[in-house]
Design a protein around this motif. Structure first.
Motif, PDB file in Angstrom:
ATOM      1  N   THR A   1       7.463   8.877  -8.314  1.00 61.44           N
ATOM      2  CA  THR A   1       7.347   9.686  -7.082  1.00 61.44           C
ATOM      3  C   THR A   1       7.172   8.835  -5.837  1.00 61.44           C
ATOM      4  O   THR A   1       6.668   9.346  -4.832  1.00 61.44           O
ATOM      5  N   VAL A   2       7.595   7.557  -5.874  1.00 58.14           N
ATOM      6  CA  VAL A   2       7.552   6.748  -4.658  1.00 58.14           C
ATOM      7  C   VAL A   2       8.636   7.233  -3.698  1.00 58.14           C
ATOM      8  O   VAL A   2       8.363   7.570  -2.548  1.00 58.14           O
TER       9      VAL A   2
ATOM     10  N   TYR B   1      11.656   5.894  -2.038  1.00 55.19           N
ATOM     11  CA  TYR B   1      11.970   5.242  -0.772  1.00 55.19           C
ATOM     12  C   TYR B   1      13.067   5.973  -0.014  1.00 55.19           C
ATOM     13  O   TYR B   1      13.037   6.101   1.189  1.00 55.19           O
TER      14      TYR B   1
ATOM     15  N   MET C   1      -3.329   6.599   3.670  1.00 57.74           N
ATOM     16  CA  MET C   1      -2.750   6.627   2.318  1.00 57.74           C
ATOM     17  C   MET C   1      -3.813   6.412   1.255  1.00 57.74           C
ATOM     18  O   MET C   1      -3.860   7.120   0.255  1.00 57.74           O
TER      19      MET C   1
ATOM     20  N   ILE D   1       0.843  -1.198   0.000  1.00 57.69           N
ATOM     21  CA  ILE D   1       0.000   0.000   0.000  1.00 57.69           C
ATOM     22  C   ILE D   1       0.878   1.248   0.000  1.00 57.69           C
ATOM     23  O   ILE D   1       0.640   2.191  -0.754  1.00 57.69           O
ATOM     24  N   VAL D   2       1.926   1.237   0.847  1.00 59.25           N
ATOM     25  CA  VAL D   2       2.864   2.373   0.890  1.00 59.25           C
ATOM     26  C   VAL D   2       3.467   2.618  -0.498  1.00 59.25           C
ATOM     27  O   VAL D   2       3.667   3.760  -0.917  1.00 59.25           O
ATOM     28  N   THR D   3       3.721   1.544  -1.229  1.00 62.11           N
ATOM     29  CA  THR D   3       4.364   1.666  -2.538  1.00 62.11           C
ATOM     30  C   THR D   3       3.367   2.080  -3.620  1.00 62.11           C
ATOM     31  O   THR D   3       3.629   2.983  -4.403  1.00 62.11           O
ATOM     32  N   ILE D   4       2.225   1.395  -3.664  1.00 59.95           N
ATOM     33  CA  ILE D   4       1.262   1.612  -4.744  1.00 59.95           C
ATOM     34  C   ILE D   4       0.629   2.999  -4.667  1.00 59.95           C
ATOM     35  O   ILE D   4       0.237   3.573  -5.686  1.00 59.95           O
ATOM     36  N   THR D   5       0.557   3.570  -3.453  1.00 56.42           N
ATOM     37  CA  THR D   5       0.040   4.939  -3.328  1.00 56.42           C
ATOM     38  C   THR D   5       1.156   5.957  -3.540  1.00 56.42           C
ATOM     39  O   THR D   5       0.933   7.149  -3.364  1.00 56.42           O
ATOM     40  N   THR D   6       2.352   5.511  -3.896  1.00 61.89           N
ATOM     41  CA  THR D   6       3.538   6.343  -4.120  1.00 61.89           C
ATOM     42  C   THR D   6       3.961   7.141  -2.887  1.00 61.89           C
ATOM     43  O   THR D   6       4.648   8.151  -3.022  1.00 61.89           O
ATOM     44  N   VAL D   7       3.549   6.680  -1.682  1.00 65.47           N
ATOM     45  CA  VAL D   7       4.026   7.360  -0.471  1.00 65.47           C
ATOM     46  C   VAL D   7       5.509   7.045  -0.267  1.00 65.47           C
ATOM     47  O   VAL D   7       6.333   7.949  -0.141  1.00 65.47           O
TER      48      VAL D   7
ATOM     49  N   THR E   1       1.273  12.001  -0.177  1.00 62.79           N
ATOM     50  CA  THR E   1       2.112  10.934  -0.744  1.00 62.79           C
ATOM     51  C   THR E   1       3.584  11.330  -0.841  1.00 62.79           C
ATOM     52  O   THR E   1       4.325  10.747  -1.638  1.00 62.79           O
TER      53      THR E   1
ATOM     54  N   TYR F   1      -4.877   8.935  -1.517  1.00 64.14           N
ATOM     55  CA  TYR F   1      -4.769   8.504  -2.904  1.00 64.14           C
ATOM     56  C   TYR F   1      -6.009   8.885  -3.699  1.00 64.14           C
ATOM     57  O   TYR F   1      -5.921   9.349  -4.834  1.00 64.14           O
TER      58      TYR F   1
END
Lengths: 275, 275, 275, 275
Positions: B194-195, B197, C215, A189-195, C194, C219
Motif C-alpha cells: 500500500t505504498v 508511489y 506521517m 519515512i514516506v516509504t516506510i509509513t506506506t504513504v 497513509t 503511523y
C-alpha cells in the motif's frame, strides 16, 4: 476553599458539567469554537476572503471578544486562580485569544493566520467536558502503559530511516531527486509509513531493490505499534470487566453490557460511574 | 576473571550502567553519537557543505578521534577482550571509526560517504545502555517466537508479488512502464504494501482490474503480521503479569501497574527487576 | 396479526428465508440486483454506451419494471405495511426504482445517473437475506461496543488534521499547492491515512519535516482503531465460546469448531443457531 | 497398497522428507526452482535477453528437461498414481513444464512468457516440503475460521467502493480522470486500501471532501480484517498451549517455549510433533 454566592454559581456553569446550566454552557461553547474555527478555514480561501473579507473580519472579532470575556470569567470564578492560569487548558484559552490582539500591532498577514490557528486547539477543551472523555481516558491509559515500548519502536524506525535514506542517497544520488541525506531520510519515512507520495522515487535497479526491502520491512513493522496498543487495550478491557462488582452480592466479572447481576439479579451500577 | 584497580573502574564507567559515572558516560556518548550523525546529514546538503565544509570536516575528525580513543579504552577494560572485539557491538564500534581513516587513502567522495553512513549504526549501541532495553527485549522475544510464522508470511507475499508482477508484465507491457518482470515485481511490492508511489501504474482496463485485486489481497494480508505479533505480544504481557509474585505471601497475578500486593498489602518488587 | 392465504404465501416467499421458494426468490433477486448494477456501470463507459446504448436502456427499464412490481408486492404482503414502507430497506427499495421514473420528467443526464447510482444501494438488501448476516452481526456488535472509543478517535484525528493542515498552509503556502487551509486539511487527511496521492506534497525543508512528523504520528495512530476493534472482537469471540452449552449435560466452554460435547459426547447444536 | 523395492526407495526420496536422501532431494529441487524462476525474470529484461538470450534459452530447456524427468518419476513412484496426477501439486507440476513444449508449436513470444510465468507457481511446492508448513497450517486454519467474516467484510468494502466510485464519477466527471464508473471504482479501491497512486485524484472541493471521507472510512475499515485474524490467531495460540500435555503426569497448559513439565519435571515432547 469553598466558593460562595455568584462565584460559586459561575464556577458551576463554566467549569461544571453536572447542572443543566453547566451542560448548556459547554454545548454552546463547543459550537462557538467550531464555528470560529470554521471561519478561520473559510478566511484562508482566497476567493471567499476576497468577497466576504469584511464580514469574516467582524465575526472574527465577535468571537475574540466572546472568548476574552469567557477567559476573564474563568479566572474570576476558578477555585484556585493561579492553578487554572498555568494549567494546560488555561494556557490554551489565553493562546486562543492573544493572536487577534497581537495582529493589531504587527499587521503581517502570516502572523495573523498563526494566531487563528492556535484557536483550533480550543477544540480539545471540548473533550474535557463531554462524557466521551472516559473513553479517551481508557485510550490514554493504554498509551501510557505502552509508552516505553512505543518509544523504543520510534527510535528503531528513525534509525532505519536514516540508514536506508543514506543508502539511497549513495545509490540513487542527486540526479534522481535524492539531493541530500535529510531529503533521502524524508523519502524513507514516506516509504516506510506506506504513504508513498511519489514525489521522489527510485529509478535505478539497485535503488528499486533497496526500496522494495524498505517497504517490506515497513510493512512488517506496522504490526508492532498495533500489537502493542491492542495488547494493552485488551488487558484494559479485561480489567474493566473484572472491576465490575454487584452492590448486592459483591461478586465481580460481569460483562460490560450487562445490566443486572448474573448471580443475584440486582441492578448493576453503570460501569463508567465507578471509574 | 575479576578486574581490579583502574581497569575495573574504567569498565564500570564505560560498560556499566549502575554507577552515576557509568550513567553520565552513557548519556554523554549518546549525545556525541547523535551530534556526529547530525553532522554527516548536514554535510550531505550541498548548500551547507559549500559554506561550512571545513568546519564540518574538522568536527568530523574530532568525533572520529573521540570514538577511536573510546574504542581502545573499551578493548583495554573489557573483561574478555577477544569476546568484545568480535561481538556485534565491538564490530559496530570499529566500523564507526574505520571509514574516516580509509577516506585518507581513497579520496573517492562516495566511499567517504559510505564510511559516514556506517557511523549511524552506532545509535543502536545507545539502546544497549538505557533502561528502554527491557521493552526492546519484550518486542524482540515476541518477534523471536513469531519468527517462523513471519518467514512463511514473507515467502507467500514474495511469491504473490512475482506472480502478479509477471501477470501485469503480460497485460500492460513495456509501453506502460512495466518494462520487465523484475520491474513489475517492484510495482507489485509497491502496491501490495500500500505504498503506491504512482511512478508505474496500470493504464488498461484489465490491468486496473488485476491491480484492484492485488490491492484488496494486500489489504487483507496486512492483517497477518499484525495478528501474529499482537497474539504473541498479548501472551507475553499475560505471562509478565502472571510472573509477578508477592515476596510476602508469594501469591501471583498482580497488575503490571500495581505497587502493593492486593492480598496482603506488602510492597511489590519492580516487575522488570525479576526478569 | 397473522397473515392468511395468498398474502401469507407471498410473505413467506418474498420476506422469508426458511422455505425453498423463499430461498430461491432471494437468490434470484440478488442476481437481478447484481446484473442491473453491472449494467449501470457499463452504461457509464462512453464507448459501450455509444454502441449498445439502446439495449442498455431497454434492460434498464426491464429491471425497473421488475423491481417496481416487487416493491408493490412487498407492500401488499408485509405484516405491518406502514412499518415496512418507512423501514431502512423499504426506503432503499423505493429509492432504487424512483430515479428511472424521475428521469422521464427531467431529461438531465446527470440526474439520470444519480438515479442509477442509488440502485447500487440495493445490494445491501442481499446481506439481509443470506446466512452471512450472522457474521455481519458479530462485526456490527463489536463496532457498536467500540462506538464511543472510535468517535473520540475520529475527533482527535480531525483536530490533528486541521492543526497540521493550518501549519503546512503557513509553511508551504499557496505556491506549492497548499492554496487554502481546507485544501491543506485535505492534504493532512491524505497523509495521515497513509494514502499519499502525491497531488500535493511539501517542497520546503521545514514542510518536509512537518510532513514526516505527520506521517509518523499517523503511523502510530493507525494502531488505535485496530486495537479497539480487535479487543472488542476478541472478547466477542470469547463470549461466543463460553455461550456454547451442551443440551445434554449443560456444560459450556466448547470450542467454536467442536461438533460433540467434550464432556459427554452428545452432538452439539450449531453455535449460531442459538444466537 | 505398500510399495516395494526401487519404487519404494524413489517414493521416499521424492515424496518423503524423513530420510537424509529425501531431504537433500527437496533442498536441491527448491534451489532448481528458484534458479529457473530467476532465469525467467532475467529473460524478461530486454538488455539481458539481447546479450545472453541463447544461454538463457539453453538453461531454460535444461530445467524443463530436469522437471519433466522429475514429473514422470513422481508418477512412477506415487502410491496412488491417479490421485497424484489430479492433485493440486500434480497439476502444478504439469503446468510448470507444459508451456515450454507448447512454445515449440506456437512461436508467439507472449504465449511463451505466459508459459514461463506458470513455472513460478512451482515455488509453492517448496512450502509443502519444509518444516515451515506447520506454521502455514496455523495461519490457514485461522483464515479458515475467519472465512465467513472476511467474506462479509469484502462484500461491504466492494459495495462501498461502487457507491463512492459512482458518487465521484458524478461529482468530478470525465474531465478530471474519472472517465467511467468502473474507473471511478478503481479509484475508490486505490483510495480505500490506502495505496493512493495519484494517477487519478479529485480536483473539485466537493470531490476532495468525498475523497477525505472515503479515506477516513477506509482507515477505520483496515481495522476489521486485522481484528478478525488477530482474534482467531490469539485463540489458536491459546488452544495450542492448552493442547500441550505432559506424557508423564498428563497435565496440560504448558507454555509454548517450555521444555520440561512444570508439575513433574518430565521432558516435554516438541509441541509441533503432536499436531
Amino acid at each position: 476553599m469553598a466558593l460562595t454566592g455568584r462565584r460559586k454559581w459561575l464556577n458551576e456553569v463554566i467549569f461544571g458539567t453536572d447542572t443543566p446550566a453547566g451542560r448548556n454552557f459547554d454545548v454552546f461553547l463547543i459550537w462557538a469554537i467550531l464555528v470560529s474555527v470554521g471561519l478561520v478555514l473559510l478566511a484562508s480561501v482566497e476567493r471567499i476572503a476576497g468577497r466576504y473579507g469584511e464580514t469574516l473580519f467582524a465575526l472574527e472579532w465577535f468571537f475574540t471578544a466572546l472568548f476574552t470575556v469567557e477567559y476573564f470569567l474563568r479566572i474570576y470564578c476558578a477555585v484556585e486562580r493561579r492553578r487554572y492560569i498555568f494549567s494546560f487548558y488555561g494556557i490554551v484559552d489565553l493562546l486562543a485569544i492573544l493572536p487577534s490582539y497581537l495582529a493589531l500591532v504587527y499587521t503581517g498577514a502570516s502572523y495573523l493566520l498563526v494566531v487563528r490557528l492556535l484557536r483550533v486547539l480550543r477544540i480539545f477543551r471540548v473533550l474535557k467536558l463531554v462524557r466521551y472523555l472516559r473513553d479517551a481516558n481508557v485510550l490514554l491509559r493504554s498509551f501510557g502503559l505502552a509508552r516505553r515500548k512505543i518509544l523504543v519502536f520510534y527510535a528503531s524506525v528513525l534509525v532505519m530511516c536514516v540508514i536506508f535514506g543514506a543508502l539511497m542517497f549513495l545509490v540513487e544520488g542527486p540526479g534522481h531527486g535524492f539531493t541530500s541525506i535529510p531529503k533521502s531520510v524524508y523519502w524513507a519515512i514516506v516509504t516506510i509509513t506506506t504513504v508513498g507520495y511519489g514525489d521522489i522515487s527510485p529509478h535505478t535497479v539497485l535503488g528499486q531493490a533497496i526500496a522494495s526491502m524498505t517497504m517490506l520491512i515497513g510493512y512488517s513493522i506496522i504490526a508492532v505499534p498495533t500489537g502493542i496498543v491492542t495488547a494493552e487495550l485488551a488487558s484494559e478491557l479485561h480489567q474493566e470487566r473484572s472491576l465490575r462488582r454487584c452492590d448486592n452480592c459483591s461478586r465481580a466479572g460481569h460483562d460490560r453490557d450487562a445490566e443486572y447481576c448474573k448471580y443475584c439479579g440486582y441492578k448493576l451500577e453503570d460501569l463508567h460511574a465507578e471509574l
